[in-house]
Design an enzyme around this catalytic site. Structure first.
Site, PDB file in Angstrom:
ATOM      1  N   ASP A 282       0.907  -1.108   0.192  1.00  0.00           N
ATOM      2  CA  ASP A 282       0.004  -0.045   0.046  1.00  0.00           C
ATOM      3  C   ASP A 282       0.894   1.122   0.054  1.00  0.00           C
ATOM      4  OD1 ASP A 282      -2.149   1.899   0.896  1.00  0.00           O
ATOM      5  OD2 ASP A 282      -3.305  -0.180   1.137  1.00  0.00           O
TER       6      ASP A 282
ATOM      7  N   ASP B 143      -1.504   2.874  18.141  1.00  0.00           N
ATOM      8  CA  ASP B 143      -2.138   1.601  17.761  1.00  0.00           C
ATOM      9  C   ASP B 143      -1.722   0.546  16.809  1.00  0.00           C
ATOM     10  OD1 ASP B 143      -4.534   0.451  19.089  1.00  0.00           O
ATOM     11  OD2 ASP B 143      -6.099   1.918  18.134  1.00  0.00           O
TER      12      ASP B 143
ATOM     13  N   ASP C 221      13.997   3.126  -0.391  1.00  0.00           N
ATOM     14  CA  ASP C 221      14.716   3.083   0.638  1.00  0.00           C
ATOM     15  C   ASP C 221      14.101   2.223   1.827  1.00  0.00           C
ATOM     16  OD1 ASP C 221      12.528   4.570   2.054  1.00  0.00           O
ATOM     17  OD2 ASP C 221      13.124   6.294   1.005  1.00  0.00           O
TER      18      ASP C 221
ATOM     19  N   HIS D 135      -3.412   6.086   3.311  1.00  0.00           N
ATOM     20  CA  HIS D 135      -4.559   4.986   2.823  1.00  0.00           C
ATOM     21  C   HIS D 135      -4.110   3.752   3.517  1.00  0.00           C
ATOM     22  CE1 HIS D 135      -5.823   2.011  -0.193  1.00  0.00           C
ATOM     23  NE2 HIS D 135      -6.869   2.709  -0.070  1.00  0.00           N
TER      24      HIS D 135
ATOM     25  N   ASN E 235      -6.081  -2.772  23.941  1.00  0.00           N
ATOM     26  CA  ASN E 235      -5.066  -1.865  24.612  1.00  0.00           C
ATOM     27  C   ASN E 235      -5.221  -0.529  25.131  1.00  0.00           C
ATOM     28  OD1 ASN E 235      -5.204  -0.601  22.288  1.00  0.00           O
ATOM     29  ND2 ASN E 235      -3.112  -0.273  21.526  1.00  0.00           N
TER      30      ASN E 235
ATOM     31  N   ASP F  26     -15.488 -12.342  -5.239  1.00  0.00           N
ATOM     32  CA  ASP F  26     -15.770 -13.693  -4.372  1.00  0.00           C
ATOM     33  C   ASP F  26     -16.711 -13.389  -3.199  1.00  0.00           C
ATOM     34  OD1 ASP F  26     -14.235 -15.738  -5.462  1.00  0.00           O
ATOM     35  OD2 ASP F  26     -12.274 -14.438  -4.769  1.00  0.00           O
TER      36      ASP F  26
ATOM     37  N   SER G  49     -11.074  -0.910  -0.707  1.00  0.00           N
ATOM     38  CA  SER G  49      -9.799  -0.885  -0.151  1.00  0.00           C
ATOM     39  C   SER G  49      -9.837  -0.958   1.553  1.00  0.00           C
ATOM     40  CB  SER G  49      -9.361   0.675  -0.070  1.00  0.00           C
ATOM     41  OG  SER G  49      -8.631   0.797  -1.582  1.00  0.00           O
TER      42      SER G  49
HETATM   43 CA    CA Z   1      -6.755  -0.321  20.009  1.00  0.00          CA
END
Ligand code: CA
Ligand code: CA
Ligand code: CA
Length: 681
Positions: free
Chosen positions: A163, A172, A213, A222, A236, A358, A382
């Site tokens: 991506d 996160d 790089d 995105h 978390n 599918d 996406s």
């Molecule tokens: Ca989280």
């Protein structure tokens, strides 16, 4: 697995409404409203005696069923007709701390993870909550909440995010980023040496193929959004959760800030991912150009056991007719994903295709991570593909012996059938990850090829490709295929993929049935199609007579056409059926294999299909499809219609004469019979 955390969370749900405020369903956004009829849980303020408590309830014929001594509350039963009145009155009673329904809790669901924005993730758990101003349909989701009771993922599962890069420092995501063990020895990350000899220097956390790089950070957003949906850290205390709470995300950047990337960079990224052991890649990008190299890269990923999850595209297009790549590549490790909304409808923008797409997954108002430690809503296939990639990661952790094709069969056979999606995607449904991870030694069979409605020429081999697994694993399962009850010899690849072929001797309806057996249960899948007779017909050439002899048999005639050429068709000598109307349909199929002219019904009197201009170069086909169980013959004459003749005439002027430059061969000009040339003078 952090099962204890879930138990704690279920406990929190019981306590949460006791927050010292009036209970109002509209203010309970993160809770399903299933509760016990005729019951309330009432909390009383300190110092309110048991006698006073009983009196407060007694005004509404309420009785104490149970006392929760340490929290000063009771479970009360009331006549159901009086519950609402009692609730409103008790909320105003100065002795009462809170009043709430006795919510239903289930051990296999309803445990929200401790991620504060979880309620935005309707795709994972939809209970009709408002998300981005839309209150969806309860259970139009992938049942992630239920799946997490079985599996929350594993850091041994690696998903390549091909991506625009990933915000590797996002709170996160930071804990989820894959580290390349071959570039992680002391000093190796920055020693300017290709320590693992893979052609990339210091690629310790993926690669930036766009800039060449080792910094795969995201300067678009995105890829970060996609990564969060696959595997933002779950439970978390921060932001959101991915479909997989635990997973390793391999950032493979090939798209720049302008949202574009090259096929070459994508190919490099695909090859990198599978060579570095990514069991799954997410591919939320596409175009309409077919690249053999990219297909080869995808096949190479298949050889390495890497599942290729691809977004179907956002062009509101039937990709059976106009392919989108990479989602339309025909490889056994590709899953093509359409987008669904919070009502289990296809998202308006989503591509679709009964054979080339599918499954659907949530792709509207998807809330996920964004660079700079932030979050935002995005729409698109996406956003749908990473739900499937995350589901594949969860399934891979639940079934460690899973192959790439095994994951495909498991996920596709676990889709929830949805009426609104039945004509949009091959499975006719939307992803359900819970069904996938709860597979218990059951056979899962997926007929990867042919697709429903297939058509093969009599005498040509029909390739058959199926995936047969025990859940997602290739061991402990037996597979078989029959075509019209005839067993087909199969070759096993060893990872659950089986191939064979069948050559129909004559035109006939064909039913391909694939079956698999495993200890926990069997599975079958069938698709129907057609073997068709095939013969040539020439525009302006001899009439061709075709005869069908068995019910359901079609006939196919082909001719080579060039764009802007004009043709017309005469149907005569019909013996098919007994009615004068509509016992047979004749349609034209374009060089790309799609329907060009919709079926025209003909009866015993035959008739014409008027002049049409061919839109493309290539081989066209004429399909003759007798209806019901009718059989018989008919004669087709394909005309080569010459260009219209033009002239000029003026009012009050001299007479003008328009004449054909030439007469088409073998075409009696007969206006009374309805000459098909609409431009004839
Ligand atoms: Ca989280
Ligand atoms: Ca390297
Ligand atoms: Ca190095």
């Amino acid at each position: 697995m952090s099962r204890p955390a879930l138990i704690v969370l279920v406990g929190l749900m019981l306590v949460a409404p006791a927050a010292g405020r009036p209970l109002d369903d509209r203010r309970e956004p993160s809770r399903e409203r299933a509760f016990v009829s005729g019951q309330l849980i009432v909390g009383f303020k300190d110092g309110v005696s048991l006698a006073q408590q009983s009196r407060a309830l007694g005004r509404y014929s309420g009785k104490v069923r149970r006392r929760f001594g340490r929290i000063d509350g009771v479970l009360a039963s009331l006549p159901p007709a009086r519950v609402q009145q009692a609730r409103r009155a008790l909320e105003r009673d100065p002795r009462v701390e809170y009043v709430e329904p006795n919510f239903l809790l289930r051990t296999d669901s309803h445990g929200d993870p401790g991620d504060p924005a979880f309620h935005n993730l309707w795709g994972l758990h939809n209970f009709g909550q408002q998300v981005a101003g839309v209150a969806g349909m309860p259970d139009a989701d992938i049942d992630a909440l239920e799946a997490w009771q079985v599996s929350q993922g594993s850091p041994s599962v690696v998903v390549g995010v091909i991506d625009s890069g990933v915000d590797v420092g996002h709170p996160d995501l930071a804990s989820q980023i894959w580290i390349n063990p071959g570039e992680n020895c002391a000093g190796c990350r920055s020693n300017g040496v290709d320590d693992d000899g893979n052609g990339y220097v210091d690629d310790w956390r993926g690669w930036d193929f766009a800039d060449g790089d080792n910094d795969p950070s995201d300067d678009n957003g995105h890829g970060t959004h996609v990564a969060g949906t696959i595997g933002a850290a779950g439970n978390n205390g921060v932001g959101i959760t991915g479909v997989a709470w635990n997973v390793r995300l391999m950032p493979l950047k090939f798209i720049g800030a302008d949202r574009t990337g090259t096929a070459a960079d994508a190919i490099s990224a695909i090859l990198y991912a599978s060579s570095k052991g990514a069991q799954v890649t997410n591919n939320s990008y596409g175009g309409d150009g077919f690249s053999e190299a990219m297909l080869d890269a995808i096949r190479s990923a298949d050889s390495a056991g890497s599942l290729f999850v691809a977004a179907a595209g956002n062009s509101f297009t039937d990709t059976d007719e106009e392919p989108n790549y990479p989602s339309s590549y025909d490889a056994p490790n590709v899953i093509s994903v359409a987008a669904s909304d919070a009502f289990d409808h296809r998202a308006w923008f989503s591509n679709y295709g009964r054979t080339s797409v599918d499954v659907a997954a949530p792709g509207m108002n998807v809330y996920s991570t964004w660079p700079g430690g932030s979050y935002r809503f995005e729409d698109g296939t996406s956003m749908a593909a990473p739900q499937v990639a995350g589901a594949a990661a969860l399934a891979r952790s639940a079934f460690p012996g899973a192959s790439d094709v095994g994951l495909k069969a498991l996920l596709l056979r676990s889709a929830d059938p949805v009426g609104a999606l039945s004509d949009a995607v091959r499975t006719g449904g939307r992803l359900n990850v819970n069904t996938a991870v709860r597979c218990a030694d059951q056979a899962r069979v997926w007929l990867d090829s042919p697709a429903p409605g297939f058509e093969v020429r009599a005498g040509d081999p029909l390739p058959i490709r199926l995936i047969a697994t025990r859940c997602a694993e290739a061991t402990g399962v037996s597979a078989h295929v029959e075509v019209n009850d005839l067993p087909i010899e199969l070759t096993a690849r060893g990872d659950g993929l089986y191939t064979g072929s069948y050559t129909p001797p004559a035109g006939a309806a064909l039913t391909v049935v694939a079956g698999a057996e495993a200890a926990g249960g069997a599975d079958t899948q069938s698709v129907s199609g057609m073997a068709v007779q095939h013969q040539p017909i020439v525009p302006g050439g001899d009439p061709v007579t075709v005869t069908t002899t068995s019910p359901g048999e079609n006939a196919l005639l082909s001719f080579t056409g060039t764009a802007s050429r004009r043709i017309a068709l005469q149907v005569s000598g019909v013996t098919v059926g007994t009615s004068t109307c509509c016992s047979m349909r004749v349609s034209f199929i374009s060089p790309s294999g799609s329907e060009w002219l919709p079926p025209v019904p003909f009866g015993r009197n035959g008739g014409f299909i008027d002049t049409r201009t061919l839109p493309w170069d290539g081989e066209y086909r004429i399909l003759v499809d007798p209806q019901g169980s009718d059989v018989g013959s008919l004669t087709l004459t394909l005309y080569d219609v010459p260009p219209d003749v033009s002239g000029s005439i003026s009012p009050g002027g001299p007479p003008a004469t328009a004449m054909r430059a030439r007469c088409p061969a073998r075409t009696p000009f007969s206006p009374s019979a309805g000459w098909p040339g609409s431009g004839s003078a």
